[in-house]
Design an enzyme around this catalytic site. Structure first.
Site, PDB file in Angstrom:
ATOM      1  N   TYR A 274      -0.139  61.250 -43.138  1.00 18.33           N
ATOM      2  CA  TYR A 274      -1.073  62.354 -43.329  1.00 18.33           C
ATOM      3  C   TYR A 274      -1.029  62.922 -44.753  1.00 18.33           C
ATOM      4  O   TYR A 274      -2.024  63.373 -45.293  1.00 18.33           O
ATOM      5  CB  TYR A 274      -0.716  63.522 -42.399  1.00 18.33           C
ATOM      6  CG  TYR A 274      -0.996  63.330 -40.939  1.00 18.33           C
ATOM      7  CD1 TYR A 274      -2.253  62.956 -40.490  1.00 18.33           C
ATOM      8  CD2 TYR A 274       0.001  63.571 -39.992  1.00 18.33           C
ATOM      9  CE1 TYR A 274      -2.507  62.814 -39.137  1.00 18.33           C
ATOM     10  CE2 TYR A 274      -0.247  63.445 -38.641  1.00 18.33           C
ATOM     11  CZ  TYR A 274      -1.505  63.072 -38.209  1.00 18.33           C
ATOM     12  OH  TYR A 274      -1.753  62.947 -36.877  1.00 18.33           O
ATOM     13  N   THR A 310      -5.238  54.542 -39.261  1.00 17.44           N
ATOM     14  CA  THR A 310      -4.871  55.854 -39.777  1.00 17.44           C
ATOM     15  C   THR A 310      -3.981  56.583 -38.783  1.00 17.44           C
ATOM     16  O   THR A 310      -3.964  56.286 -37.583  1.00 17.44           O
ATOM     17  CB  THR A 310      -6.107  56.732 -40.035  1.00 17.44           C
ATOM     18  OG1 THR A 310      -6.635  57.175 -38.771  1.00 17.44           O
ATOM     19  CG2 THR A 310      -7.157  56.007 -40.836  1.00 17.44           C
ATOM     20  N   ASP A 311      -3.265  57.577 -39.279  1.00 15.72           N
ATOM     21  CA  ASP A 311      -2.580  58.500 -38.387  1.00 15.72           C
ATOM     22  C   ASP A 311      -3.633  59.269 -37.596  1.00 15.72           C
ATOM     23  O   ASP A 311      -4.824  59.249 -37.902  1.00 15.72           O
ATOM     24  CB  ASP A 311      -1.677  59.440 -39.188  1.00 15.72           C
ATOM     25  CG  ASP A 311      -0.422  59.824 -38.418  1.00 15.72           C
ATOM     26  OD1 ASP A 311      -0.492  59.883 -37.167  1.00 15.72           O
ATOM     27  OD2 ASP A 311       0.619  60.075 -39.049  1.00 15.72           O
ATOM     28  N   TRP A 312      -3.193  60.001 -36.599  1.00 21.81           N
ATOM     29  CA  TRP A 312      -4.101  60.553 -35.595  1.00 21.81           C
ATOM     30  C   TRP A 312      -4.871  61.778 -36.110  1.00 21.81           C
ATOM     31  O   TRP A 312      -4.284  62.723 -36.628  1.00 21.81           O
ATOM     32  CB  TRP A 312      -3.307  60.911 -34.347  1.00 21.81           C
ATOM     33  CG  TRP A 312      -3.333  59.869 -33.264  1.00 21.81           C
ATOM     34  CD1 TRP A 312      -3.538  60.107 -31.938  1.00 21.81           C
ATOM     35  CD2 TRP A 312      -3.166  58.451 -33.374  1.00 21.81           C
ATOM     36  NE1 TRP A 312      -3.521  58.919 -31.238  1.00 21.81           N
ATOM     37  CE2 TRP A 312      -3.295  57.892 -32.088  1.00 21.81           C
ATOM     38  CE3 TRP A 312      -2.954  57.596 -34.454  1.00 21.81           C
ATOM     39  CZ2 TRP A 312      -3.205  56.515 -31.842  1.00 21.81           C
ATOM     40  CZ3 TRP A 312      -2.848  56.233 -34.219  1.00 21.81           C
ATOM     41  CH2 TRP A 312      -2.969  55.707 -32.934  1.00 21.81           C
ATOM     42  N   LEU A 314      -7.821  62.273 -38.338  1.00 21.88           N
ATOM     43  CA  LEU A 314      -8.234  62.542 -39.718  1.00 21.88           C
ATOM     44  C   LEU A 314      -9.706  62.916 -39.841  1.00 21.88           C
ATOM     45  O   LEU A 314     -10.133  63.388 -40.886  1.00 21.88           O
ATOM     46  CB  LEU A 314      -7.977  61.317 -40.603  1.00 21.88           C
ATOM     47  CG  LEU A 314      -6.620  61.233 -41.314  1.00 21.88           C
ATOM     48  CD1 LEU A 314      -5.477  61.202 -40.327  1.00 21.88           C
ATOM     49  CD2 LEU A 314      -6.574  60.010 -42.222  1.00 21.88           C
TER      50      LEU A 314
END
Length: 597
Positions: A274, A310-312, A314
């Site tokens: 993030y 991606t991380d959660w 975005l």
């Protein structure tokens, strides 16, 4: 191909396992509609219904029904939320979900992923309690064993347990470096040393993926590229106040070293962090939006051609546990959700973690903002992984066998042995009787806090007060600051100093009886006042009462070693550079410290 399914028959040669995977990918891709392609790009949380039925959704996490995901959004990548009572429950649900996916036009099977679920922590944003799975120390504890073979063995057991219930992607390992002592995510790392983290991260990947990648493998999604850890003030970038990642020691390259080891081991997938880099050559936007990081470093410098997810969260704002939760669009907060999608794809990512807004991606292609050719680049990677995992040949699991495989006696025994091996004795002073406090004799009178009396009773006589005891055992959690919301408090952050009342209580007990303090050291707490009071101090990163007491009584050897420095004071922490390892002045205990009993 148009967005509408054609009336022509499906060319099902993609199901022919004798054809090369790349050919099968092209046969399938060439007949997918835009809706079907868009569904590949979104991976988000999914819930299990009661007793393994399909779920109608989870309002606490704003999740729709399983059928909505698969039938209305054409999605087929999901991160399993929560803990089920049995492995069979998960397996039955998984098979029903695969049946639902098989009912769609092309029958693309579902890929289930999970955050770690083999240890002791419970954080719906990072890890889950082990439930029916075998229970092991957290990764910091695996690092304390200094045993790459043990870590690979853990990965192999976890692989067998995951595949038994249908989980085929591990959203781990986490090879970030815990160079900022206050950082909230240290527990799932292998500590602050890049070489050790790389060695153990590579072993972890080999265990999960197997000797060769295929139908028996669990694909690993290593995180968080290019290395979380150097967070300003140690705050976590799930939250806006923790969005800045800083490098006052100009040590960006150090944090890449563990990823190089994972690439060499064949790691298949990557999750960027993030955080947004501040004061580097890279754009000051979150790493999931960052083209010079994802394309320049990951794709071009390291030659990585696997999946980047991606991380959660975005792209869109959401709600968690009744609280509004803004998108982690750090540095691009002014962009619309559609514009964020464009920037993420342009950066080089393949998949949007924690998102389900398929309609936005479809609209962008229909408007000509994103080409379908760009979609195909990532769609090929996502489909290739499903084919190589063997999901098209056999998407189902043996639900009857799941309960005998997951959490078997042999797997639990291996986890218990790892717990014992990870326990790290930090101090062990001589008592008034002249002998070291540890090990103490089995059968002693024990005063315990934070330890179930019935567990302690198997090792000695449990008494009601310190004055009656031969030994006191106090179990503590490393300190953290309380924040405003329940979700924030899953991420332990802030000061590393124990409250005065805790230190006073330890001193009071220790004045009456030789006292052993065991600390769950999810961050390197300021232990100096406790070491001064207690006869012995022990660190753990997830350990059962029985495993702890086996070591404290000498029935199992103590040989764990610290995976990070333990600082002497908060002043030293605040003066240290968050990107530089071993940078706190005059640490109380150094990396690698641990006494042998």
């Amino acid at each position: 191909m148009s967005n509408e399914a054609t009336t022509t028959a499906v060319d099902d040669r993609y199901r022919d396992a004798s054809l090369p995977v790349e050919e099968r990918v092209e046969i399938l891709l060439n007949q997918m509609t835009l809706d079907e392609k868009a569904g590949l790009f979104f991976q988000t949380m999914i819930s299990i219904g009661p007793d393994g039925e399909l779920s109608d959704g989870d309002p606490a996490f704003n999740l729709p029904s399983n059928a909505h995901y698969v039938l209305e959004r054409s999605m087929n990548h999901f991160n399993l939320l929560g803990v089920a009572p049995t492995a069979g429950t998960i397996a039955r649900w998984h098979n029903r979900l695969q049946e639902l996916a098989a009912s769609t036009r092309l029958g693309i099977p579902v890929t289930i992923s999970t955050d770690p679920r083999h240890a002791f922590s419970e954080n719906p944003g990072a890890a889950f309690l082990s439930g029916p799975f075998s229970q092991w120390p957290e990764p910091l504890g695996l690092a304390a064993t200094r045993d790459a073979d043990l870590v690979q063995g853990f990965g192999d057991i976890a692989r067998q347990e995951y595949t038994a219930v249908g989980i085929r992607v591990a959203l781990h390992p986490q090879v970030d470096l815990a160079t900022e002592p206050r950082w909230a995510r240290a527990l799932q790392t292998f500590g602050e040393d890049a070489d050790l983290s790389g060695e153990l991260g590579a072993a972890y990947v080999r265990g999960f993926q197997g000797e060769s990648f295929g139908a028996g493998s669990v694909s690993t999604m290593t995180k968080h590229f290019p290395g979380g850890g150097p967070q300003k003030d140690g705050e976590d970038p799930h939250f806006a106040y923790g969005r800045e990642q800083v490098y006052p020691g100009d040590n960006f390259e150090y944090h890449l070293k563990p990823f190089e080891a994972v690439f060499a081991a064949g790691g298949r997938q990557i999750m960027p962090y993030y955080g947004m880099p501040v004061g580097t050559e890279h754009e000051e936007v979150g790493f999931g939006f960052n083209k010079s990081v994802l394309t320049g470093l990951l794709r071009e410098r390291f030659g990585f051609d696997g999946i980047v997810c991606t991380d959660w969260g975005l792209v869109t704002d959401s709600e968690i546990m009744g609280q509004p939760f803004p998108a982690r669009a750090w540095g691009v907060e002014d962009l619309t959700p559609a514009e964020r999608i464009v920037k993420i794809l342009d950066a080089g990512a393949d998949q949007f973690g924690g998102e389900k807004c398929t309609e936005l991606l479809i609209e962008l292609v229909e408007q000509g903002v994103i080409t379908e050719e760009r979609l195909d680049v990532s769609a090929r990677r996502l489909l290739r992984e499903k084919f190589e995992l063997g999901l098209f040949e056999n998407p189902y699991v043996d639900a009857e066998a799941a309960d005998s495989i997951v959490g078997s006696a042999a797997f639990r025994a291996a986890g218990d042995a790892a717990q014992r091996a990870s326990i790290t004795v930090l101090s062990n002073e001589r008592t008034d009787a002249g002998a070291p406090a540890l090990p103490f004799a089995r059968g002693a009178k024990l005063y315990v806090e934070g330890l179930a009396p019935e567990a302690a009773a198997a090792y000695g006589e449990v008494v009601a007060t310190p004055a009656e005891a031969d030994v006191a055992i106090l179990r503590l959690q490393a300190p953290f600051e309380q924040r405003d919301t329940m979700f924030e408090n899953f991420f332990h952050a802030g000061s590393l100093e124990f409250p005065a009342e805790v230190l006073d209580h330890v001193a009071e007990v220790a004045a009456q009886v030789p006292t052993v303090v065991d600390v769950f050291l999810d961050r390197p707490a300021i232990l100096a006042p406790i070491v001064e009071s207690a006869a012995a101090v022990v660190a753990n990163w997830g350990v059962s009462p029985a495993a702890l007491l086996d070591v404290l009584t000498g029935e199992a050897a103590a040989h764990g070693r610290l995976p990070f420095d333990v600082p002497r004071s908060m002043a030293a922490v605040e003066a240290s550079r968050p990107d530089v390892p071993f940078d706190t002045a005059d640490p109380l205990f150094r990396f690698g410290h641990g006494l042998t009993l």
